[in-house]
Design a protein around this motif. Structure first.
Motif, PDB file in Angstrom:
ATOM      1  N   GLU A  81       0.817  -1.221   0.000  1.00  0.00           N
ATOM      2  CA  GLU A  81       0.000   0.000   0.000  1.00  0.00           C
ATOM      3  C   GLU A  81       0.846   1.264   0.000  1.00  0.00           C
ATOM      4  O   GLU A  81       0.314   2.362   0.077  1.00  0.00           O
ATOM      5  CB  GLU A  81      -0.932  -0.012   1.213  1.00  0.00           C
ATOM      6  N   ASN A  82       2.173   1.119  -0.064  1.00  0.00           N
ATOM      7  CA  ASN A  82       3.062   2.274  -0.071  1.00  0.00           C
ATOM      8  C   ASN A  82       3.964   2.225  -1.303  1.00  0.00           C
ATOM      9  O   ASN A  82       5.145   1.915  -1.201  1.00  0.00           O
ATOM     10  CB  ASN A  82       3.929   2.285   1.201  1.00  0.00           C
ATOM     11  N   PRO A  83       3.411   2.504  -2.492  1.00  0.00           N
ATOM     12  CA  PRO A  83       4.222   2.414  -3.706  1.00  0.00           C
ATOM     13  C   PRO A  83       5.391   3.389  -3.698  1.00  0.00           C
ATOM     14  O   PRO A  83       5.344   4.431  -3.036  1.00  0.00           O
ATOM     15  CB  PRO A  83       3.227   2.754  -4.829  1.00  0.00           C
ATOM     16  N   HIS A  84       6.441   3.018  -4.405  1.00  0.00           N
ATOM     17  CA  HIS A  84       7.590   3.908  -4.546  1.00  0.00           C
ATOM     18  C   HIS A  84       8.238   3.680  -5.913  1.00  0.00           C
ATOM     19  O   HIS A  84       7.901   2.739  -6.628  1.00  0.00           O
ATOM     20  CB  HIS A  84       8.602   3.702  -3.410  1.00  0.00           C
ATOM     21  N   MET A  85       9.156   4.566  -6.257  1.00  0.00           N
ATOM     22  CA  MET A  85       9.830   4.497  -7.547  1.00  0.00           C
ATOM     23  C   MET A  85      11.023   3.554  -7.475  1.00  0.00           C
ATOM     24  O   MET A  85      11.744   3.543  -6.475  1.00  0.00           O
ATOM     25  CB  MET A  85      10.306   5.897  -7.959  1.00  0.00           C
ATOM     26  N   VAL A  86      11.212   2.775  -8.538  1.00  0.00           N
ATOM     27  CA  VAL A  86      12.344   1.846  -8.604  1.00  0.00           C
ATOM     28  C   VAL A  86      13.070   2.040  -9.929  1.00  0.00           C
ATOM     29  O   VAL A  86      12.441   2.113 -10.993  1.00  0.00           O
ATOM     30  CB  VAL A  86      11.882   0.375  -8.483  1.00  0.00           C
ATOM     31  N   PHE A  87      14.393   2.126  -9.845  1.00  0.00           N
ATOM     32  CA  PHE A  87      15.244   2.249 -11.027  1.00  0.00           C
ATOM     33  C   PHE A  87      16.251   1.103 -11.009  1.00  0.00           C
ATOM     34  O   PHE A  87      16.863   0.832  -9.983  1.00  0.00           O
ATOM     35  CB  PHE A  87      15.991   3.585 -11.013  1.00  0.00           C
ATOM     36  N   LEU A  88      16.405   0.436 -12.144  1.00  0.00           N
ATOM     37  CA  LEU A  88      17.302  -0.719 -12.244  1.00  0.00           C
ATOM     38  C   LEU A  88      18.343  -0.483 -13.341  1.00  0.00           C
ATOM     39  O   LEU A  88      18.026   0.077 -14.399  1.00  0.00           O
ATOM     40  CB  LEU A  88      16.516  -1.987 -12.583  1.00  0.00           C
ATOM     41  N   LYS A  89      19.563  -0.939 -13.086  1.00  0.00           N
ATOM     42  CA  LYS A  89      20.618  -0.821 -14.090  1.00  0.00           C
ATOM     43  C   LYS A  89      21.507  -2.057 -14.026  1.00  0.00           C
ATOM     44  O   LYS A  89      21.745  -2.609 -12.954  1.00  0.00           O
ATOM     45  CB  LYS A  89      21.453   0.444 -13.850  1.00  0.00           C
TER      46      LYS A  89
END
Length: 197
Positions: A103-111
């Motif tokens: 219920e607490n979405p957040h941003m994710v960046f992958l490399k």
């Protein structure tokens, strides 16, 4: 011809190309983090984030881990700024998605997840406002650093789960949740020591 990227792959393909492998602690991990932190600071508008931290197992000295550098960024969720921020992160090689599994979405960046070169250094950046529950992971990190017996229990759990879910990354992550939740509760300010008296 379109070059395949991570988002083009099925979960099965991701599991085959990027299996979960727990490595012994590497003293280069903090150095790799600092180099990536410097790259972010140099290339991302400083108005888009207010804090950057190394977290996850590679931030705990002596702890075995997947060879992935986890980074936490403090950002404000703002539609206009977020889009510019995402574009700047893409310019330094990151793929973006929202993590919406709770219920607490957040941003994710992958490399580093290149299907043609699967043995690259990988990075996971999680970004959320500083009052987001995600930032409790800093307390979890600090607790492991100051409680080596708990860090060892976590290491043993991860090795066991890596054997069980070697090619199922989501199941591996979910299977660690109860341990992380329990230790995080103990690690929060005001709770440390209360169960040890």
């Amino acid at each position: 011809m379109h070059k395949k990227v991570l988002s083009d792959l099925t979960k099965e393909e991701i599991g085959k190309l990027f299996p979960i492998e727990i490595s012994e602690y590497d003293t280069n991990w903090p150095i790799i983090y600092k180099a990536e932190r410097d790259r972010i600071v140099k290339n991302i508008n400083p108005n888009f984030f207010s804090r950057i931290e190394h977290f996850g197992s590679t931030s705990v000295p002596g702890l075995s881990s997947k060879n992935t550098i986890d980074i936490l960024l403090a950002v404000k969720f703002d539609d206009t700024k977020n889009q510019e921020f995402i574009e700047q992160m893409k310019n330094i090689g990151y793929d973006f998605n929202w993590q919406n599994e709770d219920e607490n979405p957040h941003m994710v960046f992958l490399k580093g997840y290149d299907p043609e070169k699967p043995k690259q250094q990988t990075y996971h950046i999680h970004a959320a406002p500083q009052d987001h529950i995600l930032w409790n992971r800093i307390h979890f990190r600090n607790y492991l650093i100051t409680h080596p017996e708990i860090a060892k229990a976590y290491e043993d759990l991860k090795k066991s789960l890596a054997d069980k879910y070697k090619r199922e990354r989501v199941k591996y992550r979910i299977a660690k949740t109860d341990f992380i939740t329990e230790i995080t509760k103990k690690s929060l300010p005001g709770n440390i020591g209360s169960s040890e008296r």
